[in-house]
Scaffold this active site. Structure first.
Site, PDB file in Angstrom:
ATOM      1  CG  ASN A 140      -1.182  -2.441   3.233  1.00  0.00           C
ATOM      2  OD1 ASN A 140      -2.173  -2.964   3.968  1.00  0.00           O
ATOM      3  ND2 ASN A 140      -0.337  -3.455   3.120  1.00  0.00           N
ATOM      4  CG  ASP A 185       2.940  -4.591   4.984  1.00  0.00           C
ATOM      5  OD1 ASP A 185       2.320  -4.826   4.492  1.00  0.00           O
ATOM      6  OD2 ASP A 185       3.474  -3.471   4.892  1.00  0.00           O
ATOM      7  CG  HIS A 205       0.079  -4.213  -0.282  1.00  0.00           C
ATOM      8  ND1 HIS A 205       0.945  -4.412   0.396  1.00  0.00           N
ATOM      9  CD2 HIS A 205      -0.899  -5.128   0.106  1.00  0.00           C
ATOM     10  CE1 HIS A 205       0.789  -5.401   1.352  1.00  0.00           C
ATOM     11  NE2 HIS A 205      -0.271  -5.864   1.158  1.00  0.00           N
ATOM     12  CB  SER A 246       0.180   6.909  -0.581  1.00  0.00           C
ATOM     13  OG  SER A 246       0.443   6.460   0.874  1.00  0.00           O
ATOM     14  CG  HIS A 262       4.349  -1.031  -2.747  1.00  0.00           C
ATOM     15  ND1 HIS A 262       4.766  -2.131  -3.223  1.00  0.00           N
ATOM     16  CD2 HIS A 262       3.624  -0.965  -1.653  1.00  0.00           C
ATOM     17  CE1 HIS A 262       4.152  -3.169  -2.198  1.00  0.00           C
ATOM     18  NE2 HIS A 262       3.487  -2.581  -1.432  1.00  0.00           N
ATOM     19  N   GLY A 263       4.741   3.302  -2.927  1.00  0.00           N
ATOM     20  CA  GLY A 263       5.684   4.590  -3.035  1.00  0.00           C
ATOM     21  C   GLY A 263       6.926   4.084  -3.136  1.00  0.00           C
ATOM     22  CB  THR A 311       4.310   6.912   0.045  1.00  0.00           C
ATOM     23  OG1 THR A 311       4.855   5.672  -0.026  1.00  0.00           O
ATOM     24  CG2 THR A 311       4.971   8.235  -0.267  1.00  0.00           C
TER      25      THR A 311
HETATM   26  P1  13P Z   1       2.572   3.239  -0.063  1.00  0.00           P
HETATM   27  O1  13P Z   1       3.703   3.738   0.438  1.00  0.00           O
HETATM   28  O2  13P Z   1       2.233   3.420  -1.491  1.00  0.00           O
HETATM   29  O3  13P Z   1       1.159   4.207   0.602  1.00  0.00           O
HETATM   30  O4  13P Z   1       2.269   1.622   0.219  1.00  0.00           O
HETATM   31  C1  13P Z   1       2.152   1.022   1.405  1.00  0.00           C
HETATM   32  C2  13P Z   1       1.968  -0.453   1.390  1.00  0.00           C
HETATM   33  O5  13P Z   1       1.698  -0.906   0.583  1.00  0.00           O
HETATM   34  C3  13P Z   1       2.853  -1.066   2.317  1.00  0.00           C
HETATM   35  O6  13P Z   1       2.643  -2.303   2.292  1.00  0.00           O
END
Ligand code: 13P
Length: 300
Positions: free
Chosen positions: A251, A80, A229, A232, A193-194, A254
């Site tokens: 993805n 990733d 991405h 979560s 993203h978290g 978090t």
């Molecule tokens: P989250 O942590 O928000 O689930 O996102 C994960 C991510 O996109 C990793 O690339």
């Protein structure tokens, strides 16, 4: 290119491949077990930030752990976010990291030039995609800003969504994919993203929504698998609609990281207990979104 075939097949069937992040080495085992026990096909993935700021140790450590617990027909190993400019705005030797990952057996990789101007993002992504293709693996790239990893405070979520802050632009995306030759594109469409800064990483993520019409328009124009991405805590109905519109990989970090870390804390560092909680969480996540792709035989 097994990962590429699996993504294409999933796309043709209107299904989605979940990709679970592993910021702590002992998370590999329960995630792999949960994927197989749900009869799903999913990726286990690591981003640079997870060995720099969490306890994944290194991409080679994760690859070794993955070798122990991978399940034929069910799991794939993905690299990733390898940022060109990281979340603290430092330049990264991304070529070296990609070389190491390809040597360690990663089945697909991501280059993240999203903090660069468009021209430079295209140039760097084209280089990374050429490296990956030479090694026989597909390359994911990012265009637009999926916020949350940076250290400064994020704007309120509603402002990000209503002002379409950082959203991937359709015309740029067409040019980007054509010139960079990336295989999958991570898009910014309301997802965040978290957060990972020390002070806020334990907080609950705000519920995100998605501009599904925009996802559909991008997919129709590009015709390659799109990646979501920040998986979560997105509104459930939005995720299901997004998969119908063109999202083929999602993805998730978090939600399972916090499950592991909170369980460790609550149990006084009992790793088996924390692994069990991650196993349950991943099973519930897969079954909750019907992420049994039915592709297990294709991967054997
Ligand atoms: P989250 O942590 O928000 O689930 O996102 C994960 C991510 O996109 C990793 O690339």
């Amino acid at each position: 290119m097994k990962a590429q075939e699996i993504m294409q097949k999933a796309r043709n069937l209107g299904k989605c491949i979940p990709a679970f992040n592993v910021p702590h080495l002992p998370m590999v085992r329960p995630i792999a077990g949960a994927i197989a026990d749900e009869n799903s096909t999913a990726m286990i993935q690591i981003a640079r930030v997870e060995w720099e700021k969490f306890q994944a140790r290194s991409l080679e450590h994760i690859a070794e752990e993955y070798e122990k617990y991978k399940v034929s027909g069910h799991t794939l190993l993905h690299l990733d976010h390898i940022p060109v400019v990281d979340e603290d705005y430092r330049r990264v030797d991304y070529e070296k990291l990609l070389e190491r990952a390809l040597k360690a057996g990663y089945e697909s990789v991501m280059i993240d030039g999203s903090r660069l101007p468009l021209e430079e993002n295209i140039r760097v992504t084209a280089e990374a995609a050429a490296m990956a293709h030479e090694a026989g693996v597909p390359c994911e790239a990012e265009l637009g800003a999926v916020m949350g990893h940076e250290k400064e405070k994020m704007p309120p979520y509603e402002e990000i969504f209503s002002r379409k802050m950082g959203f991937t632009k359709l015309e740029e995306a067409k040019r980007f994919v054509l010139e960079s030759r990336c295989d999958w594109l991570s898009v910014a469409v309301g997802n965040i993203h978290g957060q990972i800064a020390e002070a806020v990483r334990n907080q609950k993520k705000p519920e995100a929504r998605l501009d599904v019409g925009h996802i559909g328009a991008i997919y129709q124009a590009l015709g390659i698998p799109l990646v979501l991405h920040g998986g979560s805590g997105i509104r459930h109905s939005c995720v299901l609609e997004a998969v119908r519109a063109g999202i083929t990989k999602i993805n998730v970090g978090t939600e399972i990281r916090q499950t592991y870390e909170f369980a460790l804390k609550e149990s006084g560092n009992d790793i088996s207990y924390a692994q069990e909680q991650v196993y349950r969480k991943v099973r519930a996540y897969i079954s909750g979104y019907l992420y049994n792709t039915g592709l297990a035989d294709d991967l054997k």
